[in-house]
Design a protein around this motif. Structure first.
Motif, PDB file in Angstrom:
ATOM      1  N   SER A  31       0.877  -1.174   0.000  1.00  0.00           N
ATOM      2  CA  SER A  31       0.000   0.000   0.000  1.00  0.00           C
ATOM      3  C   SER A  31       0.915   1.224   0.000  1.00  0.00           C
ATOM      4  O   SER A  31       2.083   1.149   0.412  1.00  0.00           O
ATOM      5  N   LEU A  32       0.393   2.327  -0.455  1.00  0.00           N
ATOM      6  CA  LEU A  32       1.210   3.532  -0.560  1.00  0.00           C
ATOM      7  C   LEU A  32       1.709   3.988   0.806  1.00  0.00           C
ATOM      8  O   LEU A  32       2.879   4.354   0.963  1.00  0.00           O
ATOM      9  N   SER A  33       0.840   3.948   1.809  1.00  0.00           N
ATOM     10  CA  SER A  33       1.252   4.417   3.133  1.00  0.00           C
ATOM     11  C   SER A  33       2.307   3.497   3.750  1.00  0.00           C
ATOM     12  O   SER A  33       3.278   3.969   4.339  1.00  0.00           O
ATOM     13  N   LEU A  34       2.141   2.196   3.604  1.00  0.00           N
ATOM     14  CA  LEU A  34       3.124   1.264   4.155  1.00  0.00           C
ATOM     15  C   LEU A  34       4.459   1.365   3.410  1.00  0.00           C
ATOM     16  O   LEU A  34       5.534   1.335   4.021  1.00  0.00           O
ATOM     17  N   LEU A  68      12.213  16.541   7.744  1.00  0.00           N
ATOM     18  CA  LEU A  68      11.071  17.255   8.316  1.00  0.00           C
ATOM     19  C   LEU A  68       9.793  16.981   7.521  1.00  0.00           C
ATOM     20  O   LEU A  68       8.742  16.680   8.107  1.00  0.00           O
ATOM     21  N   ALA A  69       9.884  17.044   6.199  1.00  0.00           N
ATOM     22  CA  ALA A  69       8.714  16.759   5.369  1.00  0.00           C
ATOM     23  C   ALA A  69       8.260  15.314   5.548  1.00  0.00           C
ATOM     24  O   ALA A  69       7.053  15.040   5.648  1.00  0.00           O
ATOM     25  N   GLY A  70       9.207  14.395   5.622  1.00  0.00           N
ATOM     26  CA  GLY A  70       8.873  12.995   5.836  1.00  0.00           C
ATOM     27  C   GLY A  70       8.217  12.759   7.185  1.00  0.00           C
ATOM     28  O   GLY A  70       7.274  11.969   7.299  1.00  0.00           O
ATOM     29  N   LEU A  71       8.691  13.448   8.214  1.00  0.00           N
ATOM     30  CA  LEU A  71       8.081  13.315   9.531  1.00  0.00           C
ATOM     31  C   LEU A  71       6.649  13.833   9.546  1.00  0.00           C
ATOM     32  O   LEU A  71       5.776  13.243  10.202  1.00  0.00           O
ATOM     33  N   ILE A  72       6.393  14.909   8.840  1.00  0.00           N
ATOM     34  CA  ILE A  72       5.030  15.448   8.772  1.00  0.00           C
ATOM     35  C   ILE A  72       4.096  14.449   8.097  1.00  0.00           C
ATOM     36  O   ILE A  72       2.993  14.182   8.586  1.00  0.00           O
ATOM     37  N   VAL A  73       4.544  13.874   6.996  1.00  0.00           N
ATOM     38  CA  VAL A  73       3.725  12.865   6.310  1.00  0.00           C
ATOM     39  C   VAL A  73       3.557  11.629   7.187  1.00  0.00           C
ATOM     40  O   VAL A  73       2.463  11.058   7.272  1.00  0.00           O
ATOM     41  N   PHE A  74       4.620  11.209   7.867  1.00  0.00           N
ATOM     42  CA  PHE A  74       4.563  10.049   8.752  1.00  0.00           C
ATOM     43  C   PHE A  74       3.546  10.263   9.866  1.00  0.00           C
ATOM     44  O   PHE A  74       2.737   9.375  10.170  1.00  0.00           O
ATOM     45  N   VAL A  75       3.561  11.430  10.486  1.00  0.00           N
ATOM     46  CA  VAL A  75       2.608  11.731  11.558  1.00  0.00           C
ATOM     47  C   VAL A  75       1.182  11.727  11.009  1.00  0.00           C
ATOM     48  O   VAL A  75       0.263  11.216  11.659  1.00  0.00           O
ATOM     49  N   ALA A  76       0.991  12.261   9.810  1.00  0.00           N
ATOM     50  CA  ALA A  76      -0.343  12.252   9.210  1.00  0.00           C
ATOM     51  C   ALA A  76      -0.821  10.826   8.965  1.00  0.00           C
ATOM     52  O   ALA A  76      -2.000  10.502   9.209  1.00  0.00           O
ATOM     53  N   ILE A  77       0.056   9.953   8.516  1.00  0.00           N
ATOM     54  CA  ILE A  77      -0.306   8.548   8.285  1.00  0.00           C
ATOM     55  C   ILE A  77      -0.666   7.873   9.604  1.00  0.00           C
ATOM     56  O   ILE A  77      -1.662   7.142   9.692  1.00  0.00           O
ATOM     57  N   VAL A  78       0.130   8.114  10.642  1.00  0.00           N
ATOM     58  CA  VAL A  78      -0.137   7.501  11.951  1.00  0.00           C
ATOM     59  C   VAL A  78      -1.467   7.992  12.513  1.00  0.00           C
ATOM     60  O   VAL A  78      -2.275   7.200  13.014  1.00  0.00           O
ATOM     61  N   ILE A  79      -1.742   9.273  12.417  1.00  0.00           N
ATOM     62  CA  ILE A  79      -3.009   9.822  12.917  1.00  0.00           C
ATOM     63  C   ILE A  79      -4.182   9.226  12.152  1.00  0.00           C
ATOM     64  O   ILE A  79      -5.200   8.847  12.744  1.00  0.00           O
ATOM     65  N   ARG A  80      -4.042   9.116  10.835  1.00  0.00           N
ATOM     66  CA  ARG A  80      -5.115   8.527  10.032  1.00  0.00           C
ATOM     67  C   ARG A  80      -5.364   7.066  10.409  1.00  0.00           C
ATOM     68  O   ARG A  80      -6.505   6.625  10.507  1.00  0.00           O
ATOM     69  N   ARG A  81      -4.299   6.322  10.650  1.00  0.00           N
ATOM     70  CA  ARG A  81      -4.437   4.919  11.058  1.00  0.00           C
ATOM     71  C   ARG A  81      -5.104   4.809  12.426  1.00  0.00           C
ATOM     72  O   ARG A  81      -5.956   3.951  12.646  1.00  0.00           O
ATOM     73  N   ILE A  82      -4.712   5.660  13.353  1.00  0.00           N
ATOM     74  CA  ILE A  82      -5.306   5.632  14.691  1.00  0.00           C
ATOM     75  C   ILE A  82      -6.791   5.964  14.613  1.00  0.00           C
ATOM     76  O   ILE A  82      -7.619   5.310  15.257  1.00  0.00           O
ATOM     77  N   LEU A  83      -7.141   6.960  13.820  1.00  0.00           N
ATOM     78  CA  LEU A  83      -8.546   7.335  13.688  1.00  0.00           C
ATOM     79  C   LEU A  83      -9.367   6.242  13.022  1.00  0.00           C
ATOM     80  O   LEU A  83     -10.552   6.079  13.315  1.00  0.00           O
ATOM     81  N   SER A  84      -8.752   5.476  12.143  1.00  0.00           N
ATOM     82  CA  SER A  84      -9.495   4.384  11.504  1.00  0.00           C
ATOM     83  C   SER A  84      -9.683   3.201  12.446  1.00  0.00           C
ATOM     84  O   SER A  84     -10.621   2.421  12.291  1.00  0.00           O
TER      85      SER A  84
END
Length: 91
Positions: A31-34, A68-84
């Protein structure tokens, strides 16, 4: 012109990403996020393993913006996974 160390860094990152792509595809977990998370972790490891001890070249000092950009995207992915994972109505 790229220095040999910079070329090694780019080749190492490309090899890591290609390996991650093949392994995730073989495991049927692609998957793209993984793929992003595995590639980003490999990038961070490669940055640390190839860090010079005395003088930091200018191209390496610009890597902090990619991190820094990678960390921002990583945090967004983690938040999205937690919310799901959370049941509806918890937040």
């Amino acid at each position: 012109m790229a220095t040999p160390r910079r070329q090694r860094f780019v080749h190492g990152q490309a090899a890591w990403m290609l390996t991650a792509l093949v392994v995730l595809a073989v495991l049927d977990a692609l998957s793209l996020s993984l793929f992003f998370v595995v590639s980003f972790v490999g990038f961070l490891v490669l940055v640390e393993l190839t860090a010079p001890f005395q003088v930091t070249p200018r191209w390496r000092s610009r890597l902090k913006w990619l991190i820094l950009a990678g960390l921002i995207v990583f945090v967004a992915i983690v938040i999205r996974r937690i919310l799901s994972i959370l049941p509806p109505g918890v937040l």
